[in-house]
Structure formats: structure tokens, C-alpha cells
Design an enzyme around this catalytic site. Structure first.
Site, PDB file in Angstrom:
ATOM      1  N   HIS A   1       0.824  -1.227   0.000  1.00 38.18           N
ATOM      2  CA  HIS A   1       0.000   0.000   0.000  1.00 38.18           C
ATOM      3  C   HIS A   1       0.850   1.266   0.000  1.00 38.18           C
ATOM      4  O   HIS A   1       0.332   2.380  -0.139  1.00 38.18           O
ATOM      5  CB  HIS A   1      -0.988   0.008   1.179  1.00 38.18           C
ATOM      6  CG  HIS A   1      -0.407   0.477   2.475  1.00 38.18           C
ATOM      7  ND1 HIS A   1      -0.105  -0.372   3.513  1.00 38.18           N
ATOM      8  CD2 HIS A   1      -0.071   1.717   2.908  1.00 38.18           C
ATOM      9  CE1 HIS A   1       0.385   0.333   4.525  1.00 38.18           C
ATOM     10  NE2 HIS A   1       0.427   1.612   4.175  1.00 38.18           N
TER      11      HIS A   1
ATOM     12  N   ASP B   1      -1.048  -7.323   1.748  1.00 35.46           N
ATOM     13  CA  ASP B   1      -0.360  -6.029   1.671  1.00 35.46           C
ATOM     14  C   ASP B   1       1.149  -6.199   1.799  1.00 35.46           C
ATOM     15  O   ASP B   1       1.763  -5.844   2.814  1.00 35.46           O
ATOM     16  CB  ASP B   1      -0.893  -5.113   2.778  1.00 35.46           C
ATOM     17  CG  ASP B   1      -0.337  -3.698   2.678  1.00 35.46           C
ATOM     18  OD1 ASP B   1      -0.464  -2.952   3.680  1.00 35.46           O
ATOM     19  OD2 ASP B   1       0.227  -3.346   1.625  1.00 35.46           O
TER      20      ASP B   1
ATOM     21  N   SER C   1       4.441   2.090   8.121  1.00 32.94           N
ATOM     22  CA  SER C   1       3.969   1.107   7.124  1.00 32.94           C
ATOM     23  C   SER C   1       5.149   0.449   6.426  1.00 32.94           C
ATOM     24  O   SER C   1       6.107   1.116   6.049  1.00 32.94           O
ATOM     25  CB  SER C   1       3.141   1.802   6.046  1.00 32.94           C
ATOM     26  OG  SER C   1       1.950   2.321   6.572  1.00 32.94           O
TER      27      SER C   1
HETATM   28  C1  LIG Z   1      -9.196   0.836   8.139  1.00 30.70           C
HETATM   29  O1  LIG Z   1      -9.071   2.243   8.329  1.00 30.70           O
HETATM   30  C2  LIG Z   1      -7.796   2.662   8.702  1.00 30.70           C
HETATM   31  C3  LIG Z   1      -6.756   2.031   7.859  1.00 30.70           C
HETATM   32  C4  LIG Z   1      -5.416   2.621   7.969  1.00 30.70           C
HETATM   33  N1  LIG Z   1      -5.254   3.742   8.864  1.00 30.70           N
HETATM   34  C5  LIG Z   1      -4.040   4.487   8.495  1.00 30.70           C
HETATM   35  C6  LIG Z   1      -2.806   3.648   8.793  1.00 30.70           C
HETATM   36  C7  LIG Z   1      -2.093   3.005   7.765  1.00 30.70           C
HETATM   37  C8  LIG Z   1      -2.555   3.100   6.330  1.00 30.70           C
HETATM   38  C9  LIG Z   1      -0.946   2.265   8.058  1.00 30.70           C
HETATM   39  C10 LIG Z   1      -0.501   2.132   9.364  1.00 30.70           C
HETATM   40  C11 LIG Z   1       0.733   1.329   9.670  1.00 30.70           C
HETATM   41  C12 LIG Z   1      -1.212   2.759  10.397  1.00 30.70           C
HETATM   42  N2  LIG Z   1      -0.991   2.761  11.739  1.00 30.70           N
HETATM   43  C13 LIG Z   1      -1.958   3.493  12.311  1.00 30.70           C
HETATM   44  C14 LIG Z   1      -2.831   3.976  11.362  1.00 30.70           C
HETATM   45  C15 LIG Z   1      -2.351   3.512  10.135  1.00 30.70           C
HETATM   46  C16 LIG Z   1      -6.399   4.699   8.953  1.00 30.70           C
HETATM   47  C17 LIG Z   1      -6.498   5.167  10.410  1.00 30.70           C
HETATM   48  O2  LIG Z   1      -5.525   6.091  10.649  1.00 30.70           O
HETATM   49  C18 LIG Z   1      -7.735   4.162   8.602  1.00 30.70           C
END
Ligand SMILES: CO[C@H]1CCN(Cc2c(C)cc(C)c3[nH]ccc23)[C@H](CO)C1
Length: 295
Positions: free
Chosen positions: A53, A101, A230
Site C-alpha cells: 500500500h 499487503d 507502514s
Molecule cells: C481501516 O481504516 C484505517 C486504515 C489505515 N489507517 C491508516 C494507517 C495506515 C494506512 C498504516 C498504518 C501502519 C497505520 N498505523 C496506524 C494507522 C495507520 C487509517 C487510520 O488512521 C484508517
């Protein structure tokens, strides 16, 4: 020996961030509307494991660079897991679907290993068998999974690396992987995510078998990931060796919205990590030239 995976210098000096985590890489994608950064883990002389992602399908390789140790490396290509499709469930109102992912980033020139740039161990490789000091040489992949993600214990301590501020210093965060009966409560909190609330009917629609779950306050208060982490590795340490068991994929709550870590995580703040044991065919296919995999 330089060919040993998962080695990191034990040091309390924050200056030693790089030699403590020589397998942690930073991936930068420069786009017309700005830059995106993700983390990744060096796994061989040409490959980094990260989250799919982090990229858009139209990101061209020449706009991606990877910092390994102190050097900036050009990217030859990004290989996405074939089953990854963040839009797969849009029709059901699920705007982001993180299943599978994971991506492999191949750098243009072979990485010259040094104390600040060394690979992490990944499951089902001979390197991990050696790191785990498994006595009988005919150790199987299942043995690795049983030892690393022990389901009977139910709670598996793990770490991930967070960047404290903009500059280099990295810090280790402690989490517990819920593999036993706490797993369901952990997964259920996925529905607290803003974009899943009132949309997702059952947990398994978004938390598939591919994910490991961390975070929350039971049995102890876990650290939480931020979006910027991420793609980084979720690591289990055994006898001072570092083994990556998953890729940091997504979290329910972003502690670092707009910058640095702030505030307190709510108890439903859970993080989901792509379990490497669930994507072995993908890893074998693309890493077989550089790593010896077990049966
Ligand atoms: C399902 O809805 C959520 C999905 C992803 N979240 C973002 C996000 C990603 C993309 C990757 C990592 C490692 C994250 N660690 C904390 C938040 C966060 C947002 C919430 O912030 C909405």
C-alpha cells in the site's frame, strides 16, 4: 560472518541507531503532489520487503529510492503480491482492503553488506534455522512457525522500530502478538476504524487469515504503529537474533496524525501485520536466487 542474517549491535547509544537496526530501510516515493515515505526490511543483496500500500500502481521505479544504511539506492522494480488490491471491496463500501499487503522492492545494484546494512532473517530460510540454533538439520518451515508464532502460549512478544523525530534516531517499540484466545478480541477492534465503522458486517471481511494482530491493553498496554511505519518489519528476537515474522500493514488509529507521536492510544487501537508465513509461495518465487528456503 557477513552472511549471517538478523544481526544487530547491542547498544544503548541512540547514535548507534543504524548498526542496531542495519536491516531497517526507508523508502521514499516522490510524486508531483509531494513525497511519501515508508519503511522496509533488507532481506538479501537485492531485495527489501515492504507494504504494497506504500505505492500507487502508476509510481515509476525512477521516482522511488531506498535508504539502506547511509546509502541511497536506486530501484529497479517493485513486485506486488498478485492478490493485493486495496480497491477489491469498494463495491461493498470497504474503501481500503489491505489483504496481501506486501511488496518486494528490487534495488538496481547489489547491496554491499556492512555493519550498517545487513539483512534480517525471514521465516523458512536456512539463515533462520541457524539463527534459531535448531539442533536437527532437517528443520521444517512448520518448526519455524511453531517456535516463532507459538499458538499455545497465545501471546507472543514482538518489536517494531519507530522513528522518534525527523532525524535518524530510531526506537524499539514493544507489542504482543495475540495468537491465542485474545486474537478474536484483537481482530474485532478493526471495526472501530473510522472507515470500517457501520460499513463492515463481519470482522473476517477486513481482517483475513493473512494478518497478525497487536495493540490494545490486554494483557499489557502495547505500543501502536503510525502510518509512517507502514512496511516496516514486525520482529521476534531470539538469542539476540532478529527474525521478521510480518510486515506492518495498517492500524485502526494513527497516533502520529500530521507529524510526531502524540497523545494516548485508545484501548481499541490495534495494528495489523501481514504474516510472512501466509505468503511463502510469493517469497520463494522471488527470493529463491538469493535465499535458501526450507521444504
Ligand atoms: C481501516 O481504516 C484505517 C486504515 C489505515 N489507517 C491508516 C494507517 C495506515 C494506512 C498504516 C498504518 C501502519 C497505520 N498505523 C496506524 C494507522 C495507520 C487509517 C487510520 O488512521 C484508517
Amino acid at each position: 560472518a557477513m552472511d549471517m542474517c538478523g544481526m544487530g549491535k547491542e547498544s544503548n547509544d541512540p547514535e548507534d541507531a543504524l548498526i542496531k537496526n542495519p536491516w531497517l530501510t526507508t523508502i521514499t516515493i516522490s510524486r508531483t503532489d509531494g513525497e511519501e515515505a515508508c519503511k522496509g526490511a533488507l532481506v538479501s543483496e537485492y531485495f527489501i520487503i515492504t507494504a504494497a500500500h506504500c505505492f500507487n500502481v502508476d509510481d515509476e521505479a525512477h521516482l522511488i529510492s531506498v535508504k539502506i544504511g547511509r546509502s541511497l539506492n536506486k530501484v529497479e522494480k517493485v513486485i506486488f503480491h498478485p492478490n493485493y488490491n486495496i480497491n477489491a471491496k469498494k463495491a461493498e463500501g470497504i474503501n481500503e482492503f489491505y489483504d496481501y499487503d506486501i511488496a518486494l522492492v528490487k534495488v538496481k545494484s547489489k547491496v554491499k553488506f556492512n555493519p550498517e546494512a545487513r539483512p534480517i532473517c525471514i521465516p523458512c530460510t536456512e539463515g533462520t534455522t541457524r539463527a534459531l540454533r535448531k539442533v536437527h538439520p532437517d528443520t521444517t518451515c512448520k518448526d519455524h512457525e511453531d517456535e516463532l508464532l507459538n499458538v499455545n502460549v497465545g501471546i507472543v512478544p514482538a518489536i517494531f522500530i519507530a522513528q522518534k523525530r525527523k532525524h535518524e534516531d530510531l526506537e524499539r517499540k514493544n507489542v504482543k502478538i495475540k495468537t491465542g484466545d485474545k486474537k478474536h478480541a484483537c481482530n474485532r477492534d478493526a471495526l472501530e476504524a473510522s472507515i470500517y465503522k457501520n460499513v463492515v458486517k463481519n470482522v473476517k471481511d477486513v481482517v483475513t487469515e493473512r494478518f497478525l494482530c497487536t495493540g490494545g491493553i490486554d494483557p499489557v498496554v502495547d505500543d501502536n504503529t503510525c502510518k509512517g511505519e507502514s512496511g516496516g518489519p514486525l520482529i521476534i528476537t531470539k538469542k539476540k537474533r532478529y527474525i521478521q515474522v510480518a510486515v506492518i500493514s495498517w492500524g485502526v488509529y494513527d497516533l502520529c496524525k500530521g507529524g510526531e507521536r502524540h497523545g494516548q492510544s485508545p484501548p481499541f487501537a490495534r495494528d495489523f501485520h501481514l504474516n510472512l508465513f501466509q505468503v511463502l509461495p510469493f517469497l520463494r518465487e522471488h527470493l529463491k536466487e538469493e535465499l535458501k528456503f526450507l521444504p
